[in-house]
Write an enzyme that holds these catalytic residues in place. Structure first.
Site, PDB file in Angstrom:
ATOM      1  N   ASP A 155       0.858  -1.188   0.000  1.00  0.00           N
ATOM      2  CA  ASP A 155       0.000   0.000   0.000  1.00  0.00           C
ATOM      3  C   ASP A 155       0.892   1.236   0.000  1.00  0.00           C
ATOM      4  OD1 ASP A 155      -2.328   1.438   0.041  1.00  0.00           O
ATOM      5  OD2 ASP A 155      -2.732   1.147   2.169  1.00  0.00           O
ATOM      6  N   GLU A 183      -6.655   5.125  -8.641  1.00  0.00           N
ATOM      7  CA  GLU A 183      -7.941   5.622  -8.161  1.00  0.00           C
ATOM      8  C   GLU A 183      -8.544   6.727  -9.025  1.00  0.00           C
ATOM      9  OE1 GLU A 183      -9.903   6.681  -3.833  1.00  0.00           O
ATOM     10  OE2 GLU A 183      -8.066   5.520  -4.076  1.00  0.00           O
ATOM     11  N   PHE A 198     -11.946  -1.441   4.817  1.00  0.00           N
ATOM     12  CA  PHE A 198     -10.961  -0.699   5.617  1.00  0.00           C
ATOM     13  C   PHE A 198     -11.013  -1.132   7.078  1.00  0.00           C
ATOM     14  CE2 PHE A 198      -9.829   3.414   3.156  1.00  0.00           C
ATOM     15  CZ  PHE A 198      -9.629   2.689   2.001  1.00  0.00           C
ATOM     16  N   LYS A 247      -9.732   1.979  -9.031  1.00  0.00           N
ATOM     17  CA  LYS A 247     -10.340   2.131  -7.703  1.00  0.00           C
ATOM     18  C   LYS A 247     -11.496   3.128  -7.761  1.00  0.00           C
ATOM     19  CE  LYS A 247      -7.749   2.097  -3.944  1.00  0.00           C
ATOM     20  NZ  LYS A 247      -6.668   2.476  -2.976  1.00  0.00           N
TER      21      LYS A 247
END
Length: 337
Positions: free
Chosen positions: A27, A106, A189, A142
């Site tokens: 990440d 994203e 998340f 994303k």
């Protein structure tokens, strides 16, 4: 349980053990971290790209993105938008040189409630990747897990063969709707769920197995496996290694460089806590959600409502900061070119 120095040398690190049971994803937008921990995939978001773009090591990517935006022309706003998209793609393309799998890129969070806008922006990003020789099979787009985002994912997957990663996912309703839309992957998340419960409840610490974020991902994983959904579950947003180890066996886990480093130094035995066999034996019942049912069930989860809106605002704010940075770079470019 203490481990003798001899056994410690023989025992694999927690990170190496985790890789036997779960696909590990980095990440980060930092190439050095990717080189060091050798994940299969990598994820980025506006916050990560903003941080990386401010590092001197990546100035050339910023310069190239700005030059691209100016070359296409148009209004200042259009030039900045084009430079921003190009920067995301340049980072993604560089990351793909370092990993065997896919990178997640994203769509602007400010489009979170604009289904058509998300579809158009996703297709634009895929076109930009194509321009630099990267096929759509190596990209995950994303999208925010709003109702509009989930439906955009449905269209992108079914009509354009574009693989989607649904982010900012906090509620079970979001997870069910994503599975029914047939998206490739979801990113529930973990850490942000824990943050909410710590901030809003009496309990300030949780054992990993009782962590609300861990329990949320476990329920989603069990539901997907019980009912045969192909959508990949990728736990995200971790606050500590305990959360990660408690989700050993999950399809994918996307982990920050800091926590990857901690796992690489830990030498404790990891046992899978999630499995298809156990999931298929769980007592969850199947749900079908149209828009009205989705909005109601999601609205019933106060944590999810607050964290989704907060997450969209945070990603949007970082997108604005990135654009401001690119605007300054555009003003400097003629003097440095």
């Amino acid at each position: 349980m203490s481990v003798s120095p001899v056994k410690r040398q023989k025992m694999e690190s927690a990170l190496d053990q985790l890789k036997h049971h779960t696909t590990v994803v980095a990440d980060t937008g930092d190439f050095n971290a990717i080189d060091e921990y050798k994940p299969l995939d990598a994820t980025t978001n506006p916050s990560l790209i903003l941080a990386a773009a401010q590092m001197p090591a990546y100035q050339k990517l910023v310069d190239d993105a700005v030059a691209y935006g100016k070359k296409l022309g148009g209004s200042e706003e259009e030039q900045i938008k084009n430079a921003s998209d190009k920067l995301f793609v340049l980072f993604g393309a560089e990351i793909l040189k370092r990993i065997p799998g896919r990178v997640s890129t994203e769509v602007d969070a400010r489009l979170s409630f604009d289904k058509e806008g998300m579809i158009q922006r996703a297709r634009r990003l895929i076109d930009l990747y194509k321009e630099v020789g990267v096929g759509k099979d190596r990209i995950l787009i994303k999208l925010s897990s709003t109702w509009e985002g989930i439906q955009a994912g449905r269209v992108l997957e079914a009509e354009y063969g574009i693989h989607c990663n649904m982010t900012l996912l906090f509620s079970f309703a979001q997870a069910v709707a994503c599975a029914e839309a047939g998206v490739t992957l979801i990113s529930p998340f973990v850490g942000r769920i824990l943050d909410w419960y710590v901030a809003n409840g009496d309990k300030k610490t949780y054992e990993p197995s009782e962590d609300p974020g861990v329990k949320s991902v476990t329920k989603i994983y069990n539901y997907y496996k019980k009912f045969g959904y192909k959508t990949i579950v990728m736990g995200a947003s971790f606050r500590n290694t305990g959360q990660i180890k408690a989700l050993t066996g999950c399809d994918y886990l996307t982990i920050s460089p800091k926590l990857l480093a901690e796992l690489s130094k830990e030498h404790v035995k990891l046992t899978p806590t999630l499995s298809v066999k156990e999931a298929q034996a769980c007592d969850l019942e199947k749900m079908h959600l149209d828009e009205k049912a989705f909005r109601w069930h999601h609205n019933e989860d106060q944590m999810a409502v607050e964290k989704l809106s907060d997450g969209i605002r945070r990603f949007a704010a970082d997108a604005v900061k990135l654009e401001r940075m690119l605007k300054v770079e555009m003003m400097l470019l003629p003097r440095t070119a």
